[in-house]
Design an enzyme around this catalytic site. Structure first.
Site, mmCIF file in Angstrom:
data_model
loop_
_atom_site.group_PDB
_atom_site.id
_atom_site.type_symbol
_atom_site.label_atom_id
_atom_site.label_comp_id
_atom_site.label_asym_id
_atom_site.label_seq_id
_atom_site.Cartn_x
_atom_site.Cartn_y
_atom_site.Cartn_z
ATOM 1 C CG HIS A 208 7.432 4.793 -4.156
ATOM 2 N ND1 HIS A 208 7.193 3.879 -5.156
ATOM 3 C CD2 HIS A 208 7.757 4.069 -3.062
ATOM 4 C CE1 HIS A 208 7.388 2.659 -4.684
ATOM 5 N NE2 HIS A 208 7.724 2.744 -3.419
ATOM 6 C CB ALA B 228 4.042 -0.380 2.278
ATOM 7 C CB CYS C 227 -0.932 0.004 1.207
ATOM 8 S SG CYS C 227 -0.054 0.156 2.770
ATOM 9 N NE ARG D 271 11.773 -1.118 1.890
ATOM 10 C CZ ARG D 271 11.809 -1.590 0.651
ATOM 11 N NH1 ARG D 271 10.923 -2.453 0.254
ATOM 12 N NH2 ARG D 271 12.730 -1.191 -0.180
#
Lengths: 541, 460
Positions: free
Chosen positions: A187, A56, A53, A87
């Site tokens: 992003h 994230a 999503c 991550r």
């Protein structure tokens, strides 16, 4: 490989509506005539997908690797918990005591009363507590799904707290999970806010001659460490890496660089674009995955600065590094030559890693991205023809203008002159132009399609993520995670290439797949005289 | 120092949770649903939740974890997720052919007020659920309770949906194992078989999340409670609801629906809790505890007597889920160890009450907290103020263990960096043996690592 075969096995069993939609996202590649592929559209409800999503993409991917920002997740506990250390955000603070919040998970842990009465007060208190405990340079707030729905104004809270502290930059991200269709929206939101609140805050510059930023390098497995070393060896200064092994001070200073190098085009082209408009810093696409590509990318930097000393130093470094990679390739290639791979991962990795496979003499049968847009496949030339749909429209587009004082006309003039000579700027050719004719390209592959692909084409290695890994391996095919590298790596640069060769050679030649069938499953074990009756039968069936 | 910013001085926090000792409801619901054979969990919300839950479960089990998602975008968040869920049913049943779809909500679908039961009914009315297939659902808002609550809610939904009330009683009992590992479910089943007591266990993730490598991906592995068994559970003579937090709700549903009496018992971890469980099984079934189990018990006690010197008085810090921490604390106390710092992010008054009972005077001198901001940051601060000899908890404890140089035993959820939890039980006497093995191994490894050369012993 025929598309009909793919279509029959992979898509025909879908309900009609699903079939119609998914068919547009899969095709047989022809680099000579790149066709339109469906990308960055909604995931079909009920489809088992690789995607995550917006939260994230924003908190996990882009801001996650920055060690000295206190990243507070505003929401119920889950989102913060799942993005906590998962991550592989490796980082190297300057010393033992300098700030590193990477190992901490900060959350407002919203309860139902906050959903009913609003969570702004809770958020303010949480920010205050974080400030009192850690006195960080910056605090970032990440909105989760319910925050957007109940209408908490995280930006107003951020402004208020920032003004109150005076010595701590506080900014928020409206990165609710439901915005956009994948991580990609996150992003973009991350890029916007970092640009608005951080980039350009510090105008100081070192006196080194060759100053670049590396964008879209997230330091998985220590990739950024390798590249930092490589740049240093060549005498190139890395002003900022967005955002592997990064700090907020580097971001603040990034606009003083002379060139932006983009690794992951999808996640960060926005920052490069905005930096160019506002500060005049040109950008060019690079790829540091694979020895050949690393060499090519370094040469690009040399060509940009047109400095004979730099160019010769770069050539020296390449020659030296290539000795290592050539030797490793010679060693491992006999075990990998002619083998096949498939890659369904990320928004650039599925493209970049094809070069490493090529260096191993391996063929990429199929590839696709998890959260890309059409330009990542077809190249930026299709940008004007991409229709903006409702899901993209709700992501803020910043209106950026030239900074009258800090805009560098000199860099733009340099860019213009180099373009005359044929150097490429502001461009990405996309994955399809560089993939072989006949290879399959599939966007946003579903779990179902993935299993069918593996069943039919039986690649020697499959590259995807953790959710896919064990399903593929249960089918007897090794899966290499290209998000986490299966806790291996680094794979960037020349040292990384050597690691990757070795890793893939191991994976495609391991003995373990030969152990799957027990001897008694193919031949009878019942010729003994002693075991009789029910007992013996039971133990062998 | 990886947690270099954690100050020794403890200050009360009212808003900020740092390094939580819990996560959110839906992942528990997903885990519970995977313990039903042929069941496909479905997350009703944004696809990120489903992705995170699948990833975390996959990392914990190193096994495929399949689940669907309604893949909300902004439109669904504004106008409601009905159309997404209806589409999902259609696609799930046509593409993945599950016997059961287990829908759970997320904070997103809860906040907008989607009524999953109404949408499911609509799907049934419109013929969107194929004949013979089932849909169950649980409401699992992430801003209430914890992952344990989600597990409990899905178990309650299973208990509400499948068991059929009968006017006869079968010679069998129900076991609701609570949130434990596949290995623990397997172990509890083994104990029941050793006792010759017929049973139905649900959920049962053994055979699902520890599936063998066959060269073939079975989308629905052969493990899991079957629908016929679930139906028959309504005719069982008794239900063992193991773990108040994770199983009581399901036990109560079964009683309400099918009149099966139940008792909430502790998850059989350690000697006393296992003793009580087996005694009760014996009482309910009339089957004596066999010699073989008695021998197992004896072996555990034997290890403790042999190794007393390494256990006695050792201070322990614990974090995790209440149903595990309660019997574990009792076990540690039984071995003369001293659990001094205990946190569980899962809220619920019962935890403190029961801990007070178990710990007696130690409760007052120790640090015990659950609910909001009972987090690992606080646990670490406590450890800084009063160091311990051992930490027991999930993988996230490794940072504290490393910084403070304290032996560490992984137990709980999630364990992301080691294997074993899905293959070797911590329940029953076999589990007690494994806990001992792990604790003694960790403590002695540290002694060996740090002993001066002249004190480095061959025999311990």
């Amino acid at each position: 490989m025929s598309f009909e075969k793919l279509d029959d096995t992979m898509m025909k069993t879908y309900p009609t509506k699903v079939y119609r939609k998914r068919k547009k996202a899969a095709m047989v590649n022809d680099p000579g005539e790149v066709k339109e592929i469906q990308a960055n559209v909604r995931t079909i409800p009920g489809i088992i997908t690789q995607r995550g999503c917006t939260y994230a993409g924003c908190k996990g991917v882009v801001l996650g690797p920055t060690r000295d920002i206190v990243n507070i997740t505003h929401g119920p506990i889950g989102c913060g918990f799942y993005s906590w250390l998962t991550r592989r955000n490796q980082t190297r603070p300057e010393n033992e005591t300098s700030e590193n919040f990477m190992t901490y998970c900060f959350s407002t842990d919203m309860q139902d009363s906050n959903i009913v009465f609003g969570g702004e007060k809770l958020l303010k208190d949480a920010i205050q507590e974080a400030y009192d405990l850690f006195h960080p340079k910056a605090i970032a707030i990440f909105s989760t799904c319910p925050v957007g729905l109940i209408g908490d104004d995280v930006h107003a809270v951020a402004r208020e707290m920032k003004a109150q502290f005076g010595d701590c930059n506080v900014f928020g991200f409206s990165c609710e999970g439901y915005k956009g269709v994948s991580q990609s929206a996150g992003h973009h939101i991350a890029n916007n806010q970092i640009f608005k609140h951080v980039i350009g805050n510090d105008d100081s510059r070192s006196d080194s001659k060759f100053r670049v930023n590396l964008l879209g390098e997230y330091n998985i497995g220590g990739d950024a460490f390798v590249l930092e070393e490589l740049f240093e060896k060549c005498g190139i200064e890395l002003v900022a890496t967005f955002s592997g092994n990064s700090s907020i001070d580097h971001f603040a200073n990034a606009h003083t660089a002379d060139l932006n190098l983009i690794m992951c085009h999808r996640s960060i082209n926005y920052v490069a674009e905005m930096m160019e408009v506002k500060f005049g810093v040109p950008w060019t696409k690079v790829n540091f995955i694979g020895a050949e590509q690393s060499a090519k990318s370094l040469r690009k930097v040399g060509a940009y600065f047109e400095d004979p000393q730099l160019i010769s130093r770069i050539e020296e470094v390449i020659a030296e590094e290539m000795l290592k990679t050539d030797e490793a390739a010679a060693k491992y290639r006999p075990g990998t030559e002619g083998k096949t791979a498939m890659l369904f991962v990320g928004g650039s990795r599925a493209h970049h890693y094809q070069d490493l496979f090529a260096e191993l003499g391996m063929k990429t049968l199929a590839a696709g991205y998890e959260f890309a847009h059409r330009d990542d496949y077809e190249g930026r030339r299709v940008l004007p023809s991409i229709k903006v749909d409702a899901d993209s429209r709700n992501i803020e587009e910043l209106h950026i203008e030239k900074d009258p004082e800090r805009y560098s006309q000199a860099l733009q003039d340099r860019k213009a002159a180099l373009m005359e000579k044929g150097m490429e700027f502001s461009d990405y050719e996309g994955m399809m132009a560089q993939m072989e004719k006949g290879a399959l390209v599939i966007d946003d592959i579903s779990h179902y399609e993935m299993e069918k692909l593996v069943e039919v084409y039986k690649p020697d290695v499959f590259c995807a993520g953790i959710k896919e890994k064990y399903a593929v391996q249960k089918m007897g095919i090794p899966l290499k995670q290209l998000h986490s590298y299966d806790y291996g790596g680094p794979y960037a640069g020349f040292d990384g290439a050597v690691n990757f060769y070795k890793e893939i050679e191991r994976m495609v030649n391991t003995n373990v797949w030969g152990l799957i069938k027990a001897p008694w499953s193919t031949q009878s074990a019942m010729s003994a005289k002693y075991a009789r009756g029910k007992h013996a039968v039971a133990s062998h069936t | 120092m990886l947690l270099r910013h954690t100050p020794k001085e403890v200050k009360d926090r009212k808003a900020l949770t740092i390094n939580p000792a819990k996560t959110c409801q839906p992942i528990g619901a997903m885990y519970a649903a995977l313990g039903i054979h042929g069941c496909l969990p479905h997350s009703h919300g944004s696809q990120g939740c489903c992705s995170y839950h699948r990833s975390t479960l996959t990392r914990h089990y190193k096994e495929p974890v399949m689940a669907g998602t309604s893949s909300f975008t902004e439109g669904a968040s504004v106008f409601g997720g009905q159309s997404n869920l209806l589409q999902s049913f259609n696609n799930l049943f046509s593409i993945y052919d599950p016997d059961i779809v287990a829908v759970h909500t997320t904070c997103l679908s809860e906040t907008i007020g989607d009524d999953v039961s109404q949408i499911t009914q609509k799907a049934i009315d419109e013929g969107k659920i194929p004949a013979g297939k089932h849909v169950i659902y649980a409401s699992t808002p992430s801003y209430v309770g914890s992952h344990v609550t989600g597990f409990s809610n899905m178990c309650a939904s299973i208990a509400k949906y499948f068991p059929e009330k009968q006017d006869y009683e079968l010679d069998q009992v129900n076991i609701l194992p609570g949130w434990v590992e596949p290995s623990d479910m397997r172990e509890i089943k083994r104990l029941m078989s050793e006792m010759h007591v017929p049973f139905v266990m649900f959920p049962d993730t053994s055979g699902v999340l520890d599936a063998p490598q066959t060269g073939f991906h079975q989308f629905y592995p052969k493990g899991g409670a079957s629908v016929p068994d679930l139906k028959r559970s309504g005719a069982s003579s008794f239900t063992f609801a193991l773990g108040k937090f994770s199983s009581e709700a399901a036990g109560e549903e079964l009683r309400k629906k099918c009149d099966v009496p139940y008792e909430v018992m502790e998850v059989p971890i350690g000697i006393n809790a296992t003793d009580r469980f087996l005694m009760k099984v014996s009482e309910v079934s009339g089957c004596p505890v066999p010699e073989s189990i008695n021998d197992e018990r004896g072996r555990v006690v034997d290890i403790i007597t042999d190794m007393q010197q390494y256990l006695h008085g050792k201070k322990v810090a614990l974090f995790g889920d209440p149903d595990i921490l309660i019997p574990l604390t009792e076990f540690l106390l039984a071995m003369d160890m001293k659990p001094v710092h205990i946190v569980s992010g899962t809220p619920g008054k019962y935890f403190m009450e029961r801990m007070k009972e178990i710990m007696g005077d130690d409760f007052e001198t120790g640090n015990v907290k659950n609910g909001p901001r009972a987090d690992m940051f606080l646990l670490h601060q406590w450890i800084k103020n009063e160091p311990v000899d051992l930490i027991i908890g999930n993988t996230y404890g490794k940072y504290i263990a490393r910084d403070e140089n304290i032996p560490f035993v992984r137990m709980g959820f999630p364990i992301l960096d080691r294997i074993g939890h899905s293959y070797f039980p911590v329940t029953g006497y076999a589990g007690a043996m494994r806990i001992l093995d792990k604790m003694l191994g960790a403590i002695m490894d540290q002694m060996d690592r740090e002993a001066p050369e002249e004190k480095f012993e061959l025999v311990m």
